[in-house]
Design a protein around this motif. Structure first.
Motif, PDB file in Angstrom:
ATOM      1  N   SER A 156       0.839  -1.194   0.000  1.00  0.00           N
ATOM      2  CA  SER A 156       0.000   0.000   0.000  1.00  0.00           C
ATOM      3  C   SER A 156       0.874   1.243   0.000  1.00  0.00           C
ATOM      4  O   SER A 156       2.052   1.185   0.328  1.00  0.00           O
ATOM      5  N   ASN A 157       0.268   2.346  -0.372  1.00  0.00           N
ATOM      6  CA  ASN A 157       0.927   3.648  -0.300  1.00  0.00           C
ATOM      7  C   ASN A 157      -0.068   4.618   0.320  1.00  0.00           C
ATOM      8  O   ASN A 157      -0.871   5.232  -0.382  1.00  0.00           O
ATOM      9  N   VAL A 158      -0.017   4.718   1.631  1.00  0.00           N
ATOM     10  CA  VAL A 158      -0.984   5.508   2.387  1.00  0.00           C
ATOM     11  C   VAL A 158      -0.458   6.936   2.554  1.00  0.00           C
ATOM     12  O   VAL A 158       0.684   7.152   2.959  1.00  0.00           O
ATOM     13  N   PHE A 159      -1.325   7.900   2.234  1.00  0.00           N
ATOM     14  CA  PHE A 159      -1.011   9.313   2.407  1.00  0.00           C
ATOM     15  C   PHE A 159      -1.982   9.911   3.419  1.00  0.00           C
ATOM     16  O   PHE A 159      -3.176   9.634   3.383  1.00  0.00           O
ATOM     17  N   LYS A 160      -1.446  10.757   4.297  1.00  0.00           N
ATOM     18  CA  LYS A 160      -2.286  11.473   5.265  1.00  0.00           C
ATOM     19  C   LYS A 160      -1.904  12.946   5.239  1.00  0.00           C
ATOM     20  O   LYS A 160      -0.713  13.281   5.247  1.00  0.00           O
ATOM     21  N   LEU A 194      -3.056   4.841  -2.279  1.00  0.00           N
ATOM     22  CA  LEU A 194      -2.893   4.649  -3.719  1.00  0.00           C
ATOM     23  C   LEU A 194      -2.663   3.187  -4.084  1.00  0.00           C
ATOM     24  O   LEU A 194      -2.536   2.866  -5.262  1.00  0.00           O
ATOM     25  N   GLY A 195      -2.602   2.331  -3.077  1.00  0.00           N
ATOM     26  CA  GLY A 195      -2.371   0.911  -3.344  1.00  0.00           C
ATOM     27  C   GLY A 195      -3.462   0.275  -4.171  1.00  0.00           C
ATOM     28  O   GLY A 195      -3.218  -0.695  -4.897  1.00  0.00           O
ATOM     29  N   ALA A 196      -4.685   0.819  -4.084  1.00  0.00           N
ATOM     30  CA  ALA A 196      -5.795   0.238  -4.851  1.00  0.00           C
ATOM     31  C   ALA A 196      -5.628   0.477  -6.348  1.00  0.00           C
ATOM     32  O   ALA A 196      -5.935  -0.395  -7.162  1.00  0.00           O
ATOM     33  N   CYS A 197      -5.133   1.672  -6.737  1.00  0.00           N
ATOM     34  CA  CYS A 197      -4.978   1.973  -8.166  1.00  0.00           C
ATOM     35  C   CYS A 197      -3.555   1.722  -8.657  1.00  0.00           C
ATOM     36  O   CYS A 197      -3.325   1.597  -9.860  1.00  0.00           O
ATOM     37  N   LEU A 198      -2.583   1.673  -7.733  1.00  0.00           N
ATOM     38  CA  LEU A 198      -1.189   1.385  -8.090  1.00  0.00           C
ATOM     39  C   LEU A 198      -0.695   0.245  -7.207  1.00  0.00           C
ATOM     40  O   LEU A 198       0.124   0.448  -6.307  1.00  0.00           O
ATOM     41  N   PRO A 199      -1.177  -0.987  -7.445  1.00  0.00           N
ATOM     42  CA  PRO A 199      -0.850  -2.094  -6.541  1.00  0.00           C
ATOM     43  C   PRO A 199       0.565  -2.629  -6.745  1.00  0.00           C
ATOM     44  O   PRO A 199       1.121  -2.587  -7.844  1.00  0.00           O
ATOM     45  N   ILE A 239       1.909  12.580 -11.505  1.00  0.00           N
ATOM     46  CA  ILE A 239       1.548  13.857 -10.909  1.00  0.00           C
ATOM     47  C   ILE A 239       0.114  13.717 -10.410  1.00  0.00           C
ATOM     48  O   ILE A 239      -0.774  13.339 -11.181  1.00  0.00           O
ATOM     49  N   PHE A 240      -0.116  13.996  -9.136  1.00  0.00           N
ATOM     50  CA  PHE A 240      -1.486  13.859  -8.662  1.00  0.00           C
ATOM     51  C   PHE A 240      -1.891  15.030  -7.777  1.00  0.00           C
ATOM     52  O   PHE A 240      -1.063  15.729  -7.201  1.00  0.00           O
ATOM     53  N   ASN A 241      -3.197  15.242  -7.731  1.00  0.00           N
ATOM     54  CA  ASN A 241      -3.784  16.266  -6.879  1.00  0.00           C
ATOM     55  C   ASN A 241      -4.653  15.556  -5.849  1.00  0.00           C
ATOM     56  O   ASN A 241      -5.734  15.071  -6.176  1.00  0.00           O
ATOM     57  N   PRO A 242      -4.189  15.489  -4.597  1.00  0.00           N
ATOM     58  CA  PRO A 242      -4.951  14.767  -3.574  1.00  0.00           C
ATOM     59  C   PRO A 242      -6.345  15.351  -3.338  1.00  0.00           C
ATOM     60  O   PRO A 242      -7.282  14.613  -3.058  1.00  0.00           O
ATOM     61  N   THR A 243      -6.482  16.669  -3.445  1.00  0.00           N
ATOM     62  CA  THR A 243      -7.774  17.301  -3.178  1.00  0.00           C
ATOM     63  C   THR A 243      -8.806  16.923  -4.228  1.00  0.00           C
ATOM     64  O   THR A 243      -9.964  16.626  -3.905  1.00  0.00           O
TER      65      THR A 243
END
Length: 380
Positions: A67-71, A94-99, A126-130
Motif C-alpha cells: 500500500s501507499n498511504v497518504f495522510k 494509492l495501493g488500490a490503483c497502483l498495486p 503527478i497527482f492532486n490529492p484534493t
C-alpha cells in the motif's frame, strides 16, 4: 417591511470570496449544494484564489510494498504554541490503483504532488490529492539499476505558469566495482500538458540522489564528488538552464547533508559531525557570501540518536523554533532559545509497524489536472 436575503442573492464575486475561505472539506461539500456553486468552485479563477489562501499542511507518506498511504495533517502554528493536529484532514491509499509498486515522493508544488515509482520500473505520476486525480507520465528509456543513479525534481515557472519534471540519469562509464565511479550524466525534462519528454543538452553536475528542492523558480541539488567541497546546482525552471552557487564553508558531499527551506531562505542541514548538527541559511538568495549559521544543536547522550542519520529541516515555526524530520520516523522541533528538543506524535491511526515514512509541506488546491489537455486523467 424587511425582505429576507439568501446567500444565492449575493453577487458571484462575494460568494466566491466566501467559499474560498472555507476549509477544504466544506468546499467539497459545497460542490453538491447546487449547480451554480459547483461551477464556481470548478472555475480556474476560484482555484487560484483558494490556493492563495490555502494553509500549509504536512503530507505524510507511509511507504509499504502492499500500500501507499497518504495522510494530510494540519499544522497548528501560533506565536505561543505549535504542533500537529491529531486527526488527519485527508487520508487515502494509492495501493488500490497502483498495486504492488514502490513509490517515493519527488516534491509538492501548488497542490500538485510528483511521485516516482522505482520498482518494478521507472514511472512518474503527478497527482492532486484534493481533486483525487492523477496523470501518468510517459516512460523514458532509463531504468534504475545499481550503480546507476536516477534523480528528479519537480518545479513551477511563475513566468509561464508551466509545471515541469526534471529527470537525471547518472550512468557509470566504467564499472570496476570500486568507488568512486566515473559517471556519464544525461537529463530529460517534461512540461505538464505536452505529453512528451525533451532532452536536456548538458547536465554539468552529479547529484547525491536526493530529490531537488524547489524554491524561487529554481530546483536545487547538492552536488560534488565525495571528499571534495560541495556546491549547490540550480536549475532555472523557466529558462531551463543550470547555474551553480557555493555551499556553506567546509561542506563536503555526504548523504547526511540535506537541502531545505527555513524562514523563507534556502537552507543546508549538516549532520556529518558527531558533536553537533548545523543548519545554514542563505540570507540573500544567490549571494554566496550570505550563508549564515542559523542553528547549532550540540549533541549529548539524550539525543545521540540524532547523529545516526540524515536530518531534514521542514519549516520555521512562528516562534522561531525549527520543525525537523529525522531519517524515516521522527518528527521534532528544536528551540534555539531554550535549546530543547521536542518530539511530535504522529496521527492517531499511524501504523507504527510501517515506520518508513516521507514527509513534505503541501497546500491544497482545487485546480484540476484536466486543464492540461494532453494528459490522461485517472480518478481515484
Amino acid at each position: 417591511m424587511s425582505s429576507i436575503v439568501s446567500l444565492s442573492d449575493l453577487p458571484q464575486d462575494t460568494i466566491v470570496d466566501i467559499l474560498s475561505r472555507l476549509p477544504t472539506k466544506s468546499i467539497i461539500h459545497c460542490r453538491s449544494v447546487c449547480r451554480t456553486w459547483r461551477n464556481l468552485i470548478l472555475d480556474p479563477g476560484f482555484a487560484g484564489l483558494h490556493l492563495s489562501r490555502s494553509p500549509t499542511s504536512l503530507l505524510i507518506h507511509q511507504l509499504h510494498t502492499q500500500s501507499n498511504v497518504f495522510k494530510l495533517i494540519e499544522l497548528e502554528d501560533e506565536h505561543d504554541h505549535h504542533g500537529l493536529c491529531s486527526d488527519p484532514v485527508m487520508k487515502f491509499d494509492l495501493g488500490a490503483c497502483l498495486p504492488n509498486v514502490q513509490i517515493i515522493s519527488v516534491g509538492s508544488v501548488n497542490g500538485f504532488v510528483c511521485l516516482c515509482q522505482y520498482n518494478p520500473d521507472e514511472t512518474i505520476y503527478i497527482f492532486n490529492p484534493t481533486m483525487r486525480e492523477y496523470v501518468t507520465l510517459p516512460k523514458t528509456e532509463y531504468i534504475r539499476r545499481s550503480p546507476m543513479v536516477i534523480d528528479y525534481g519537480f518545479g513551477f515557472s511563475p513566468v509561464s505558469g508551466h509545471y515541469k519534471v526534471v529527470q537525471f540519469c547518472q550512468q557509470p562509464i566504467t564499472d570496476t566495482g570500486l568507488l568512486p565511479y566515473s559517471y556519464k550524466i544525461e537529463g530529460k525534462i517534461y512540461t505538464l500538458g505536452t505529453g512528451r519528454w525533451r532532452n536536456i543538452e548538458s547536465v554539468p553536475f552529479s547529484s547525491l540522489g536526493d530529490g531537488g528542492v524547489y524554491f524561487n523558480g529554481f530546483l536545487h541539488w547538492v552536488s560534488g564528488e565525495f571528499g571534495s567541497p560541495a556546491s549547490i546546482c540550480c536549475f532555472d525552471v523557466e529558462k531551463e538552464v543550470f547555474r551553480t552557487v557555493s555551499s556553506p564553508p567546509q561542506i563536503t558531499p555526504q548523504w547526511k547533508i540535506s537541502l531545505g527551506l527555513v524562514g523563507g531562505c534556502l537552507s543546508v542541514c549538516d549532520n556529518t559531525s558527531k558533536s553537533e548538527l548545523v543548519i545554514w541559511v542563505m540570507k540573500e538568495y544567490g549571494v554566496n557570501d550570505s550563508w549564515t549559521k542559523k542553528i547549532v544543536i550540540r549533541m549529548n547522550p539524550d539525543i545521540a540518536w540524532l547523529s545516526y542519520q540524515a536530518v531534514h529541516a521542514i519549516k520555521m515555526w512562528k516562534d522561531g523554533d525549527i520543525f525537523m524530520f529525522f531519517y524515516d520516523d521522527v518528527l521534532f522541533s528544536y528551540s534555539p532559545q531554550r535549546k530543547t528538543l521536542e518530539k511530535h506524535d504522529f496521527p492517531k491511526d499511524y501504523a507504527r509497524i510501517d515506520k518508513n515514512i516521507e514527509v513534505m509541506l503541501h497546500v491544497e488546491s482545487f485546480r484540476s489536472l484536466r486543464e492540461f489537455s494532453k494528459e490522461k486523467i485517472t480518478v481515484f
